[in-house]
Design a protein around this motif. Sequence first.
Motif, mmCIF file in Angstrom:
data_model
loop_
_atom_site.group_PDB
_atom_site.id
_atom_site.type_symbol
_atom_site.label_atom_id
_atom_site.label_comp_id
_atom_site.label_asym_id
_atom_site.label_seq_id
_atom_site.Cartn_x
_atom_site.Cartn_y
_atom_site.Cartn_z
ATOM 1 N N PRO A 18 -4.637 12.466 -0.754
ATOM 2 C CA PRO A 18 -3.819 12.639 -1.623
ATOM 3 C C PRO A 18 -3.888 11.356 -2.796
ATOM 4 C CG PRO A 18 -2.708 11.796 0.502
ATOM 5 C CD PRO A 18 -4.009 12.368 0.718
ATOM 6 N N SER A 19 -3.308 11.674 -3.808
ATOM 7 C CA SER A 19 -3.497 10.538 -4.822
ATOM 8 C C SER A 19 -2.671 9.271 -4.116
ATOM 9 C CB SER A 19 -2.920 11.042 -6.127
ATOM 10 O OG SER A 19 -1.485 11.291 -5.771
ATOM 11 N N THR A 20 -3.228 8.052 -4.375
ATOM 12 C CA THR A 20 -2.595 7.071 -4.004
ATOM 13 C C THR A 20 -1.675 6.094 -4.805
ATOM 14 O OG1 THR A 20 -4.499 5.734 -4.916
ATOM 15 C CG2 THR A 20 -4.633 6.162 -2.543
ATOM 16 N N GLY A 21 -1.230 7.015 -5.978
ATOM 17 C CA GLY A 21 -0.124 6.390 -6.904
ATOM 18 C C GLY A 21 -0.534 5.533 -7.742
ATOM 19 N N GLN A 25 1.273 -0.060 -6.955
ATOM 20 C CA GLN A 25 1.646 0.237 -5.584
ATOM 21 C C GLN A 25 0.535 -0.138 -4.648
ATOM 22 O OE1 GLN A 25 2.880 4.587 -5.904
ATOM 23 N NE2 GLN A 25 4.305 3.860 -4.225
ATOM 24 N N VAL A 95 9.569 5.775 0.512
ATOM 25 C CA VAL A 95 8.779 7.001 0.648
ATOM 26 C C VAL A 95 9.877 8.149 1.076
ATOM 27 C CG1 VAL A 95 8.396 6.850 2.975
ATOM 28 C CG2 VAL A 95 6.904 8.699 1.595
ATOM 29 N N HIS A 114 8.440 10.382 -8.299
ATOM 30 C CA HIS A 114 7.182 9.657 -8.647
ATOM 31 C C HIS A 114 7.361 8.920 -10.020
ATOM 32 C CE1 HIS A 114 4.027 12.835 -7.151
ATOM 33 N NE2 HIS A 114 4.641 12.069 -6.323
ATOM 34 N N LYS A 119 6.298 8.070 -3.320
ATOM 35 C CA LYS A 119 5.343 9.321 -3.137
ATOM 36 C C LYS A 119 6.320 10.303 -2.102
ATOM 37 C CE LYS A 119 1.048 7.159 -3.169
ATOM 38 N NZ LYS A 119 -0.174 6.945 -2.524
ATOM 39 N N ASP A 131 3.403 17.986 -7.998
ATOM 40 C CA ASP A 131 2.114 17.167 -7.475
ATOM 41 C C ASP A 131 2.872 16.367 -6.102
ATOM 42 O OD1 ASP A 131 0.269 17.532 -9.653
ATOM 43 O OD2 ASP A 131 1.520 16.326 -10.767
ATOM 44 N N ASP A 133 2.402 14.694 -2.869
ATOM 45 C CA ASP A 133 1.458 13.878 -2.271
ATOM 46 C C ASP A 133 0.691 14.307 -0.900
ATOM 47 O OD1 ASP A 133 1.372 11.861 -4.126
ATOM 48 O OD2 ASP A 133 3.661 11.787 -3.700
ATOM 49 N N LEU A 292 1.683 6.608 3.513
ATOM 50 C CA LEU A 292 2.060 6.892 1.996
ATOM 51 C C LEU A 292 2.768 5.620 1.457
ATOM 52 C CD1 LEU A 292 2.779 10.745 1.796
ATOM 53 C CD2 LEU A 292 0.705 9.858 0.923
ATOM 54 N N GLY A 295 0.604 2.533 0.848
ATOM 55 C CA GLY A 295 -0.546 2.915 -0.012
ATOM 56 C C GLY A 295 -1.728 3.119 0.689
#
Length: 346
Positions: A18-21, A25, A95, A114, A119, A131, A133, A292, A295
């Motif tokens: 998943p995207s790490t933001g 972060q 989270v 977001h 996340k 989107d 995570d 999550l 990060g």
Amino acid sequence: MKSTSSNHQSGAGTPASPSTGSSSQSENAGDHKSKTIRIGFVMDTLVEERWKKDRELFRQAAEQRGAEVIIQSADGDDARQMVQAEKMIQQGIDVLVIVPHNAEAAAALIQKAHHAGIKVLSYDRLVKNADVDLYVSFDNEEVGRLQARAIIKQVPKGKYVYIGGANTDNNAHLFKKGVFDILQPLIERGDIQVVYDQWSKDWQPAYAKANMQQALQANRNRVDAVIVANDATAGGAIEALAEKGMAGQIPVAGQDGDLAAARRIIKGTQTMTVYKPLQQLAGTTADMAIRLARGEKIDTRQKVNNGKTEVPAVLLQPIAVDASNLDQTMIRDHFHSREEIYGPVQ
């Protein structure tokens, strides 16, 4: 007929993460490791037995891992779920874990989280068109396949009734897809005829009972097998069969591993259920939520399409349970005690 759901669960391709933001972060990941992680857990409902188990198991799993958990149930209300999530965001959670009531409506909730740099992990039910995570659940198409295989063993030919769950729940579509993946070749061959196929609003047993009553009336009580999307709704369908003196004569499949379903299996009015080890689900989700929040990069072998993106997913394996393996599954795992299912020892 097959489900119209366009979602798929796939393990194909290279592992995904998943995207790490935001970069801020990532820079603060070290800070997260040194402080207590705060997890917000917004649930759809606590009406069904299984969700009460999820709540307590997740709380225990998160606290055992040193996290703090804030838990709220929306009681099947989209607006309430949004308000609860917004309040958690304002309280400074790290989270957000969500069991969406409405898979589509919850997308706005993801955007709000977001926007605050938080996340979101979808727990057991996938949020659509957002989107997300990470998604942690069981292989829900396999749940449906297990139901269909079990009933086909009992009734290889005949008239089938399918009673789904809530049309607003993505899992209901996945269960149905799995069922019809198995049934379709037999339908095309003419061995099986699906004579009734309907959803049950908000997973309510009363709607499932009404659906079963309609199916019996439309077919002059001549049905041979029933597949129902979960155990609570299976209970409603069995009530309708009992009113016609047919309970125990018609194979019925459910899923969730509810205590009432286990008792019906022993009694002979329900053929099988699908057991999903919730302790494993809760523990895995707690681990992933904490990672999550810190990060950390999470590699997954699977992805699930939610209409907008390929969501990184962890999909656990469900287990078909009938009278032959209750002791080796749910009782062994202390999901239900032997006394709860069979009654006190005389």
